[in-house]
Scaffold this active site. Structure first.
Site, PDB file in Angstrom:
ATOM      1  N   SER A 150       0.836  -1.211   0.000  1.00 15.22           N
ATOM      2  CA  SER A 150       0.000   0.000   0.000  1.00 15.22           C
ATOM      3  C   SER A 150       0.867   1.255   0.000  1.00 15.22           C
ATOM      4  CB  SER A 150      -0.898   0.015   1.245  1.00 15.22           C
ATOM      5  OG  SER A 150      -1.806  -1.051   1.194  1.00 15.22           O
ATOM      6  N   ARG A 169       1.451   4.222  -3.025  1.00 11.05           N
ATOM      7  CA  ARG A 169       1.192   5.631  -2.715  1.00 11.05           C
ATOM      8  C   ARG A 169       2.443   6.482  -2.919  1.00 11.05           C
ATOM      9  NH1 ARG A 169      -2.477   2.483  -0.435  1.00 11.05           N
ATOM     10  NH2 ARG A 169      -4.495   3.275   0.289  1.00 11.05           N
ATOM     11  N   GLY A 171      -6.006  -3.654  -7.605  1.00 10.81           N
ATOM     12  CA  GLY A 171      -7.156  -2.806  -7.257  1.00 10.81           C
ATOM     13  C   GLY A 171      -6.713  -1.443  -6.767  1.00 10.81           C
ATOM     14  N   ASP A 226      -6.585  -8.490   4.758  1.00 10.88           N
ATOM     15  CA  ASP A 226      -5.722  -9.204   3.807  1.00 10.88           C
ATOM     16  C   ASP A 226      -5.054 -10.430   4.433  1.00 10.88           C
ATOM     17  OD1 ASP A 226      -6.344  -7.380   1.851  1.00 10.88           O
ATOM     18  OD2 ASP A 226      -4.527  -6.189   2.100  1.00 10.88           O
ATOM     19  N   ARG A 260     -12.505 -14.712  -1.485  1.00  8.89           N
ATOM     20  CA  ARG A 260     -11.645 -15.433  -0.532  1.00  8.89           C
ATOM     21  C   ARG A 260     -12.436 -16.225   0.506  1.00  8.89           C
ATOM     22  NH1 ARG A 260      -6.815 -10.930  -0.087  1.00  8.89           N
ATOM     23  NH2 ARG A 260      -5.716 -11.578  -1.978  1.00  8.89           N
ATOM     24  N   ARG A 310      -2.180 -14.157  -2.221  1.00  7.12           N
ATOM     25  CA  ARG A 310      -2.268 -14.490  -0.792  1.00  7.12           C
ATOM     26  C   ARG A 310      -2.741 -15.926  -0.562  1.00  7.12           C
ATOM     27  NH1 ARG A 310      -0.630  -9.715   1.010  1.00  7.12           N
ATOM     28  NH2 ARG A 310      -1.623  -7.849   0.207  1.00  7.12           N
TER      29      ARG A 310
HETATM   30  C1  S3P Z   1      -5.533  -1.460   0.078  1.00  4.28           C
HETATM   31  C2  S3P Z   1      -6.745  -1.472   0.716  1.00  4.28           C
HETATM   32  C3  S3P Z   1      -7.491  -2.707   1.009  1.00  4.28           C
HETATM   33  C4  S3P Z   1      -6.596  -3.935   0.898  1.00  4.28           C
HETATM   34  C5  S3P Z   1      -5.764  -3.923  -0.337  1.00  4.28           C
HETATM   35  C6  S3P Z   1      -4.861  -2.697  -0.350  1.00  4.28           C
HETATM   36  C7  S3P Z   1      -4.889  -0.160  -0.180  1.00  4.28           C
HETATM   37  O1  S3P Z   1      -8.541  -2.847   0.075  1.00  4.28           O
HETATM   38  O2  S3P Z   1      -7.379  -5.104   0.959  1.00  4.28           O
HETATM   39  O3  S3P Z   1      -4.964  -5.074  -0.395  1.00  4.28           O
HETATM   40  O4  S3P Z   1      -3.685  -0.123  -0.534  1.00  4.28           O
HETATM   41  O5  S3P Z   1      -5.553   0.875  -0.026  1.00  4.28           O
HETATM   42  P1  S3P Z   1      -9.964  -2.109   0.250  1.00  4.28           P
HETATM   43  O6  S3P Z   1      -9.758  -0.666   0.101  1.00  4.28           O
HETATM   44  O7  S3P Z   1     -10.826  -2.673  -0.847  1.00  4.28           O
HETATM   45  O8  S3P Z   1     -10.464  -2.480   1.614  1.00  4.28           O
END
Ligand code: S3P
Length: 433
Positions: free
Chosen positions: A23, A27, A94, A319, A350, A391
């Protein structure tokens, strides 16, 4: 397709520096691309997801030099991205798709299309599309914006107020990033309890963003030097370290230490759950690394007991549930995971994929709408598919360390999404992969 066979080892020992947090790595590249100036990022996660973010930002005109876990970003300023010549491919990520959609929604006049692999194209996007439209964003996608590919026409966005219905850091961050280039403040309330790396990093870059209780408020900047570029060392990913924590806790002769792990309270749910299960776990060397708390975590062979995992802890360990399910399968008694319906919207469903794999290992498991019940017992080796979910591949590997005979994992290459080097580390600590 890579197939890995695991035989349970006699003992597990080692000190592990897990790769940089996924994450925070995303960023660091995204936000520094919007900054005025240059930044050096060290201990960056070179996994496929973060490489997707780099590729997308390069396609938007950002100069990024990437060598292993070192990245140099030359920012283009908040309004300086270039229109991409082609579709932006977010791969399996995502975070790339959702945060970038937020950024592009506010790039006036620019047109972009974002897509990804089959898994990402099946994941829900209305959660960002609807609130971004409420800020004035012009975007659409398949099924009325429910699914990617998403098309975005950058617009002048206004601020506003939005109550987050789900604890998603990706949704929260997409809205904050859209508001950054907007014309008025954005106030977020409701489920703001997803990970807060965006808030911490933007604040460190000079952005006017404050959190008070559950309210997050961002005021767009009119100053051309904000956000300021920010060089940083990315802390270790607790979601990657969690595999070793569970491995040590369930193996009868183990002691593993993970060093320099991010201990941001919005990420420490797995540590707390393992403690509640009775894990022999010590945290040491706690310190701040930039705006994130970090520390070392040592876990030794433990006698685990089943617990209930639900409510406000869920976003703080979402996660880690696949590997916590392995801990539960090795514990005495029953574990109930509830309030975790978000698991159905991850790289795979999952709840279904974890339950299916545990069942193949002869564990008593009952999937529910928002979680699962697991009765601890003895794991039997089996052939398990990663379903191209990183994972899951790693959770099955950890299960294989204590299963009664060989465990075979198909699609083992999926680990590259978040943990390149996972299989090598497994061998170094004693695992026979
Ligand atoms: C993440 C937020 C989470 C997490 C993903 C990474 C992020 O997802 O499960 O692996 O970097 O902001 P959600 O925002 O869908 O909860």
């Amino acid at each position: 397709m890579t197939i890995v066979t695991i035989a349970p080892p006699q003992r597990l020992r080692g000190t592990i520096e897990v790769p940089g947090d996924k994450s925070i790595s995303h960023r660091a590249v995204l936000f520094n691309s919007l900054a005025d100036g240059e930044a050096d990022i060290t201990h960056f996660l070179p996994g496929a997801d973060c490489r997707s973010t780099i590729a997308c930002m390069r396609a938007l005109g950002v100069t990024i030099n990437h060598d292993g876990d070192s990245v140099h970003v030359i920012g283009r300023g908040l309004h300086g991205l270039q229109e991409p010549a082609d579709i932006l491919d977010c791969g399996n990520s995502g975070t790339t798709l959702r945060l970038l959609t937020g950024i592009l929604a506010g790039q006036e006049g620019m047109f972009a299309v974002l897509t990804g692999d089959a898994s990402l194209r099946s994941r829900p996007q209305k959660r960002i599309v609807a609130p971004l439209r409420a800020l004035g964003a012009v975007l659409d996608g398949r099924k009325g914006g429910e699914l990617a590919p998403l098309g975005v026409r950058g617009a002048r966005l206004h601020g506003g107020a939005y109550e987050l219905p789900i604890a998603s850091a990706q949704v929260k961050s997409a809205l904050l990033l859209a508001a950054l280039a907007g014309t008025g403040p954005l106030t977020l309330t409701g489920r703001t309890d997803g990970r807060d790396h965006t808030e911490r990093m933007l604040a460190a870059m000079g952005v006017d963003i404050v959190t008070e209780g559950v309210t997050v408020r961002l005021t767009p900047t009119t100053h051309p030097g904000i956000p300021k570029s920010l060089s940083l060392h990315v802390p270790g990913d607790p979601s990657s370290a969690a595999f070793w924590w569970v491995a040590a806790a369930i193996h009868p002769d183990a002691e593993l230490t993970t060093v320099g792990v991010c201990l941001n309270p919005s990420r420490t749910g797995a540590l707390e759950a393992l403690r509640m299960m009775g894990a022999d776990l010590t945290i040491s060397n706690e310190r701040m690394a930039g705006s994130e708390p970090v520390g070392d975590v040592t876990v030794r062979s433990s006698r685990l007991r089943g617990i209930e995992i639900g409510g406000s802890i869920i976003p703080r360990l979402i996660d880690e549930i696949p590997v916590l399910a392995i801990a539960a399968a090795c514990a005495t008694g029953d574990t109930l995971v509830r309030d975790a319906q978000e698991l159905r919207a991850k790289e795979t469903d999952r709840i279904a994929t974890v339950a299916h794999g545990l069942d193949a290992m002869r564990v008593t498991v009952e999937p529910t709408g928002d979680g699962m019940g697991i009765t601890g017992g003895r794991l039997r080796g089996a052939t398990l598919a990663s379903h191209e979910d990183h994972r899951l591949a790693m959770a099955w590997a950890i299960a294989g360390l204590v299963a009664s005979n060989e465990t075979i994992i198909t699609g083992a290459e999926a680990v590259d999404v978040s943990y390149p080097g996972f299989w090598e580390t497994l061998k170094q600590i004693g695992g026979d992969a």
